[in-house]
Design a protein around this motif. Structure first.
Motif, PDB file in Angstrom:
ATOM      1  N   PRO A  20     -13.069 -13.696   8.513  1.00 58.53           N
ATOM      2  CA  PRO A  20     -11.949 -14.025   9.427  1.00 58.53           C
ATOM      3  C   PRO A  20     -10.805 -12.747   9.641  1.00 58.53           C
ATOM      4  O   PRO A  20     -10.481 -12.619  10.410  1.00 58.53           O
ATOM      5  N   SER A  21     -11.018 -11.717   8.631  1.00 60.88           N
ATOM      6  CA  SER A  21     -10.379 -10.678   8.927  1.00 60.88           C
ATOM      7  C   SER A  21     -10.890  -9.630   9.988  1.00 60.88           C
ATOM      8  O   SER A  21     -10.293  -9.027  10.855  1.00 60.88           O
ATOM      9  N   LYS A  22     -12.204  -9.612  10.083  1.00 58.47           N
ATOM     10  CA  LYS A  22     -12.667  -9.029  11.213  1.00 58.47           C
ATOM     11  C   LYS A  22     -12.564  -9.601  12.498  1.00 58.47           C
ATOM     12  O   LYS A  22     -12.451  -8.910  13.364  1.00 58.47           O
ATOM     13  N   ALA A  23     -12.605 -11.007  12.345  1.00 53.31           N
ATOM     14  CA  ALA A  23     -12.445 -11.724  13.640  1.00 53.31           C
ATOM     15  C   ALA A  23     -10.937 -11.452  14.101  1.00 53.31           C
ATOM     16  O   ALA A  23     -10.363 -11.114  15.349  1.00 53.31           O
ATOM     17  N   ALA A  24      -9.807 -11.337  13.163  1.00 48.61           N
ATOM     18  CA  ALA A  24      -8.755 -10.994  13.511  1.00 48.61           C
ATOM     19  C   ALA A  24      -8.428  -9.562  13.933  1.00 48.61           C
ATOM     20  O   ALA A  24      -7.410  -9.317  14.929  1.00 48.61           O
ATOM     21  N   LEU A  25      -9.182  -8.559  13.608  1.00 45.67           N
ATOM     22  CA  LEU A  25      -9.370  -7.330  14.147  1.00 45.67           C
ATOM     23  C   LEU A  25      -9.743  -7.337  15.562  1.00 45.67           C
ATOM     24  O   LEU A  25      -9.029  -6.548  16.285  1.00 45.67           O
ATOM     25  N   ARG A  26     -10.477  -8.057  15.899  1.00 44.83           N
ATOM     26  CA  ARG A  26     -11.317  -8.125  17.089  1.00 44.83           C
ATOM     27  C   ARG A  26     -10.461  -8.536  17.934  1.00 44.83           C
ATOM     28  O   ARG A  26     -10.056  -8.139  19.221  1.00 44.83           O
ATOM     29  N   TRP A  27      -9.484  -9.775  17.642  1.00 43.38           N
ATOM     30  CA  TRP A  27      -8.577 -10.518  18.465  1.00 43.38           C
ATOM     31  C   TRP A  27      -7.460  -9.324  18.573  1.00 43.38           C
ATOM     32  O   TRP A  27      -6.863  -9.303  19.762  1.00 43.38           O
ATOM     33  N   ALA A  28      -6.794  -8.827  17.726  1.00 40.59           N
ATOM     34  CA  ALA A  28      -5.758  -7.706  17.673  1.00 40.59           C
ATOM     35  C   ALA A  28      -6.250  -6.835  18.728  1.00 40.59           C
ATOM     36  O   ALA A  28      -5.299  -6.455  19.534  1.00 40.59           O
ATOM     37  N   VAL A  29      -7.300  -6.196  18.776  1.00 44.11           N
ATOM     38  CA  VAL A  29      -7.705  -5.206  19.520  1.00 44.11           C
ATOM     39  C   VAL A  29      -7.767  -5.646  21.115  1.00 44.11           C
ATOM     40  O   VAL A  29      -7.227  -5.021  22.195  1.00 44.11           O
ATOM     41  N   ASN A  30      -8.230  -6.867  21.418  1.00 44.51           N
ATOM     42  CA  ASN A  30      -8.104  -7.535  22.732  1.00 44.51           C
ATOM     43  C   ASN A  30      -6.805  -7.809  23.091  1.00 44.51           C
ATOM     44  O   ASN A  30      -6.394  -7.423  24.413  1.00 44.51           O
ATOM     45  N   GLN A  31      -5.928  -8.233  22.177  1.00 44.68           N
ATOM     46  CA  GLN A  31      -4.548  -8.287  22.382  1.00 44.68           C
ATOM     47  C   GLN A  31      -3.907  -6.980  22.869  1.00 44.68           C
ATOM     48  O   GLN A  31      -3.075  -6.831  23.811  1.00 44.68           O
ATOM     49  N   ALA A  32      -4.159  -5.919  21.999  1.00 41.51           N
ATOM     50  CA  ALA A  32      -3.457  -4.631  22.573  1.00 41.51           C
ATOM     51  C   ALA A  32      -4.184  -4.380  23.883  1.00 41.51           C
ATOM     52  O   ALA A  32      -3.259  -3.484  24.538  1.00 41.51           O
ATOM     53  N   LYS A  33      -5.291  -4.370  24.206  1.00 36.89           N
ATOM     54  CA  LYS A  33      -5.684  -4.187  25.471  1.00 36.89           C
ATOM     55  C   LYS A  33      -4.782  -4.659  26.572  1.00 36.89           C
ATOM     56  O   LYS A  33      -4.387  -4.265  27.620  1.00 36.89           O
ATOM     57  N   LEU A  34      -4.521  -5.827  26.421  1.00 34.87           N
ATOM     58  CA  LEU A  34      -3.995  -6.960  27.277  1.00 34.87           C
ATOM     59  C   LEU A  34      -2.513  -6.425  27.638  1.00 34.87           C
ATOM     60  O   LEU A  34      -1.828  -6.586  28.891  1.00 34.87           O
ATOM     61  N   VAL A  35      -1.709  -6.025  26.680  1.00 39.28           N
ATOM     62  CA  VAL A  35      -0.246  -5.622  26.692  1.00 39.28           C
ATOM     63  C   VAL A  35       0.009  -3.972  26.312  1.00 39.28           C
ATOM     64  O   VAL A  35       0.943  -3.573  26.535  1.00 39.28           O
ATOM     65  N   GLY A  36      -1.336  -3.267  26.398  1.00 41.61           N
ATOM     66  CA  GLY A  36      -1.156  -1.686  26.742  1.00 41.61           C
ATOM     67  C   GLY A  36      -0.579  -1.159  25.033  1.00 41.61           C
ATOM     68  O   GLY A  36       0.150  -0.563  25.116  1.00 41.61           O
ATOM     69  N   GLY A  37      -1.088  -2.019  24.105  1.00 39.45           N
ATOM     70  CA  GLY A  37      -0.579  -1.688  22.906  1.00 39.45           C
ATOM     71  C   GLY A  37      -1.438  -0.923  21.892  1.00 39.45           C
ATOM     72  O   GLY A  37      -2.653  -0.392  22.289  1.00 39.45           O
ATOM     73  N   ALA A  38      -1.180  -0.731  20.722  1.00 46.27           N
ATOM     74  CA  ALA A  38      -1.814   0.149  19.814  1.00 46.27           C
ATOM     75  C   ALA A  38      -2.063  -0.812  18.378  1.00 46.27           C
ATOM     76  O   ALA A  38      -1.293  -1.618  18.218  1.00 46.27           O
TER      77      ALA A  38
END
Length: 154
Positions: A20-38
């Motif tokens: 679940p934490s690896k899935a959370a990391l993948r989700w966070a990276v995808n979200q950061a791509k969408l919003v121009g985040g880090a």
């Protein structure tokens, strides 16, 4: 007019090596791509403590143990995202000594979002939401996203 650049939105994600934490990391990276985040990938750890003599005391020096925990974090990130470099967003790794909920809440101060897996490596595998996730949902200084890992890397 303000000439100072606004920092990119910061997304904090808790990672402990669980699916679940690896899935959370993948989700966070995808979200950061969408919003121009880090992304700040945060790993909390503690020194092993003996419990009625069942855990042998560590012979490692504190600095050695910290370095070992950083390697555990790096390995979990590589498992989740593939080996770096070339990651799609800025990714900062934070390995901190302390209780996971406390470390995550401290890291989330000033963040746009905190992302956690629905459960980690704790003892209660059948719980829909683990104790760290529950504490974060209740006390985070920012919105929290809980990602339910399937156990199959998603």
């Amino acid at each position: 007019m303000n000439n100072e650049a606004t920092p990119p939105p910061r997304i904090v994600v808790g990672i402990d090596g669980s699916e679940p934490s690896k899935a959370a990391l993948r989700w966070a990276v995808n979200q950061a791509k969408l919003v121009g985040g880090a992304v700040d990938a945060v790993f909390a750890w503690d020194y092993p403590t003996p419990w009625h003599g069942l855990v042998p005391p560590t012979e490692k020096e504190p600095g050695d143990y910290e370095e070992h925990m950083r390697k555990v974090l790096d390995h979990a990130i590589d498992e989740a995202l593939g080996p770096g470099p070339g990651r799609p967003v800025a990714l900062r790794t934070i390995s901190a000594h302390g209780h996971p909920a406390t470390v995550l809440l401290d890291a989330a101060a000033g963040a746009e979002l905190l992302v956690v897996g629905n459960r980690g490596l704790g003892e209660f595998r059948e719980a829909l939401l683990g104790s760290v996730g529950m504490h974060c949902v209740q006390h985070a200084p920012c919105p929290v996203v809980v990602i339910r890992g399937s156990g199959h890397g998603t």
